[in-house]
Design a protein around this motif. Sequence first.
Motif, short mmCIF file in Angstrom:
data_model
loop_
_atom_site.label_atom_id
_atom_site.label_comp_id
_atom_site.label_asym_id
_atom_site.label_seq_id
_atom_site.Cartn_x
_atom_site.Cartn_y
_atom_site.Cartn_z
N VAL A 298 0.87 -1.19 0.00
CA VAL A 298 0.00 0.00 0.00
C VAL A 298 0.90 1.24 0.00
O VAL A 298 1.82 1.36 0.80
CB VAL A 298 -0.91 0.02 1.24
CG1 VAL A 298 -1.69 1.32 1.33
CG2 VAL A 298 -1.86 -1.17 1.23
N LEU A 299 0.59 2.16 -0.92
CA LEU A 299 1.32 3.43 -0.93
C LEU A 299 0.47 4.56 -0.38
O LEU A 299 0.94 5.45 0.32
CB LEU A 299 1.79 3.78 -2.34
CG LEU A 299 2.88 2.87 -2.93
CD1 LEU A 299 3.28 3.35 -4.32
CD2 LEU A 299 4.10 2.82 -2.04
N LYS A 300 -0.82 4.50 -0.74
CA LYS A 300 -1.75 5.51 -0.22
C LYS A 300 -3.10 4.84 0.01
O LYS A 300 -3.47 3.94 -0.74
CB LYS A 300 -1.91 6.67 -1.21
CG LYS A 300 -0.69 7.56 -1.32
CD LYS A 300 -0.94 8.78 -2.14
CE LYS A 300 0.30 9.47 -2.66
NZ LYS A 300 1.40 9.69 -1.80
N LEU A 301 -3.81 5.35 1.00
CA LEU A 301 -5.11 4.75 1.33
C LEU A 301 -6.03 5.78 1.96
O LEU A 301 -5.65 6.43 2.92
CB LEU A 301 -4.88 3.58 2.31
CG LEU A 301 -6.11 2.92 2.91
CD1 LEU A 301 -6.93 2.19 1.84
CD2 LEU A 301 -5.73 1.94 4.01
N PHE B 282 -3.51 -2.04 7.62
CA PHE B 282 -4.13 -1.20 6.58
C PHE B 282 -5.65 -1.39 6.55
O PHE B 282 -6.42 -0.45 6.38
CB PHE B 282 -3.54 -1.51 5.20
CG PHE B 282 -2.12 -1.00 5.04
CD1 PHE B 282 -1.09 -1.87 4.75
CD2 PHE B 282 -1.83 0.35 5.19
CE1 PHE B 282 0.21 -1.40 4.61
CE2 PHE B 282 -0.54 0.82 5.06
CZ PHE B 282 0.50 -0.06 4.76
N ILE C 55 -4.15 7.27 4.85
CA ILE C 55 -2.67 7.19 4.79
C ILE C 55 -2.22 7.89 3.51
O ILE C 55 -2.64 7.50 2.41
CB ILE C 55 -2.22 5.72 4.82
CG1 ILE C 55 -2.58 5.13 6.19
CG2 ILE C 55 -0.71 5.61 4.59
CD1 ILE C 55 -2.42 3.66 6.31
N VAL D 229 3.59 5.99 2.41
CA VAL D 229 4.11 4.85 3.19
C VAL D 229 5.55 4.61 2.80
O VAL D 229 5.90 4.64 1.62
CB VAL D 229 3.30 3.57 2.91
CG1 VAL D 229 3.80 2.41 3.79
CG2 VAL D 229 1.82 3.79 3.16
N TYR E 183 8.43 1.69 3.52
CA TYR E 183 8.61 0.36 4.11
C TYR E 183 10.04 0.18 4.56
O TYR E 183 10.97 0.43 3.81
CB TYR E 183 8.24 -0.72 3.08
CG TYR E 183 6.76 -0.78 2.80
CD1 TYR E 183 6.18 0.07 1.85
CD2 TYR E 183 5.94 -1.68 3.48
CE1 TYR E 183 4.81 0.02 1.60
CE2 TYR E 183 4.57 -1.74 3.23
CZ TYR E 183 4.01 -0.88 2.29
OH TYR E 183 2.66 -0.93 2.04
#
Lengths: 79, 378
Positions: A59-62, B19, B29, B32, B34
């Motif tokens: 996930v990069l954006k949510l 998530f 979000i 992110v 990692y």
Amino acid sequence: MHIYKTIKNFLLDQEYFIDLWQENIHIYGFKKIDVLQENRAVFVLEKFSLEILGKDFRVLKLTNKEILLQGSLKEMRIL
Amino acid sequence: MIDSYIWVEVKTTNKERFFLKCQEIQVFIYDVVYENQKIKVKILEKDLKKLKKIWFIKIKKIQNLGWNALKEKVHTYHIYLISLLIGLVFLYILSHIILSVEVIHSNQDIRFLVTNALNEKGIRKNTWKKDYQEIEKIKQEILDMYPDDLEWLEIETKGMKYIVRVEERKLEEEKNEPGACNVVAMKDGIVKEMIYSSGEAVYKRNDSVKKGDILISGTIKKDEETKKTVCATGSVYAEVWYEVRVSIPLTYEIQEKTGKVRWNIKAKNNGFNDFLFKSRLKNYEEDASSLFTLFGTEFLFVKQYETTVKEVTMDENEALEKALKEVDEKISLTLEEKEEIIAKKVLKKEVNNSTMNVEVFVSVLEQIGERQEFVTQE
């Protein structure tokens, strides 16, 4: 293209859209995320569910109805 | 209210579950990153409380973004920022304030006149600097106030000082050329040189003249008949004589440097002069150079050379030499261009109680002609 699509979506107010580019998957308009794993994800939209299969999903954006995933996509199915 | 973002470090064994939970509790979000055992997520600051309620993760706030980050920096460096601001304000004030006004002109009356006029117009010390247009306007107003006294006025801004240069208006006086005049001798002497542009020379070189004699006549004669009268103009150089008496003490004191040097700082303001540190030498000669000027007070770096008083006794020859030198100086003070001492002779020399009295006869080449008007008989 992405800017064009965003503007178009802003102006035309789409229910959902799904974008794929390089190793990114952008899904807009889901109600809920059913499954979110490294190789599989299932998104529940208004009229159908969307399953995506691949490798190394991250996930990069949510937000509440929008997600940006990075990973290698193999298959996409409408359930 | 502007939303501010933060970076938060999340430690969890099941990232996907995290998530899903975020999506469930409506925590958005925005980015992110990692890392090995943890992830860094960018969220809204207001969502931090919601995240803290998730039991299966460990979270730690690592960085503020946006306004909060700015506020944090300002709070950390507030002393430096305040000092910088004070410095800038101080710099602005100093660069826009005038601490002195100097009017440059040899005539004190003109300086007084201009200084008063400038004061009236608001150009004086401890006031705000004026812009170019204002200064031009003030200059013109002052010139208009005194059209008969001032020809030109310039106001120059140099640092925290106004330098005002003035040119006085000089009205030409009507020259009333006298109708008839002679050049007469002011003193007795022997004529050595005559330079004249009008009139008739009565004497020639090596003629002896007495005080009052007409040297250049304004009456032009031919065959004993007066043809014309003019205003005689010219210079007559003659050898004149003086007897000069001088007294020279055979013993005198001189100041001799011992070689010791001390340094000091002097503050000078109008009539006030004082050293910053106590002077360690009793008798000294000083050599001062300006360091800087602050609020009208000049600070000078002073080098003090210690001196002692030494008594010196001259012999007769030395004293005589000194006497002749003094005679030279005395006479030279009265001489003008082209005038000079021709010869000196010691008439008398006597020593009384360690003082030598000398009488010297001096021959001087001097201009002796003086214009004198006379009335023509018609």
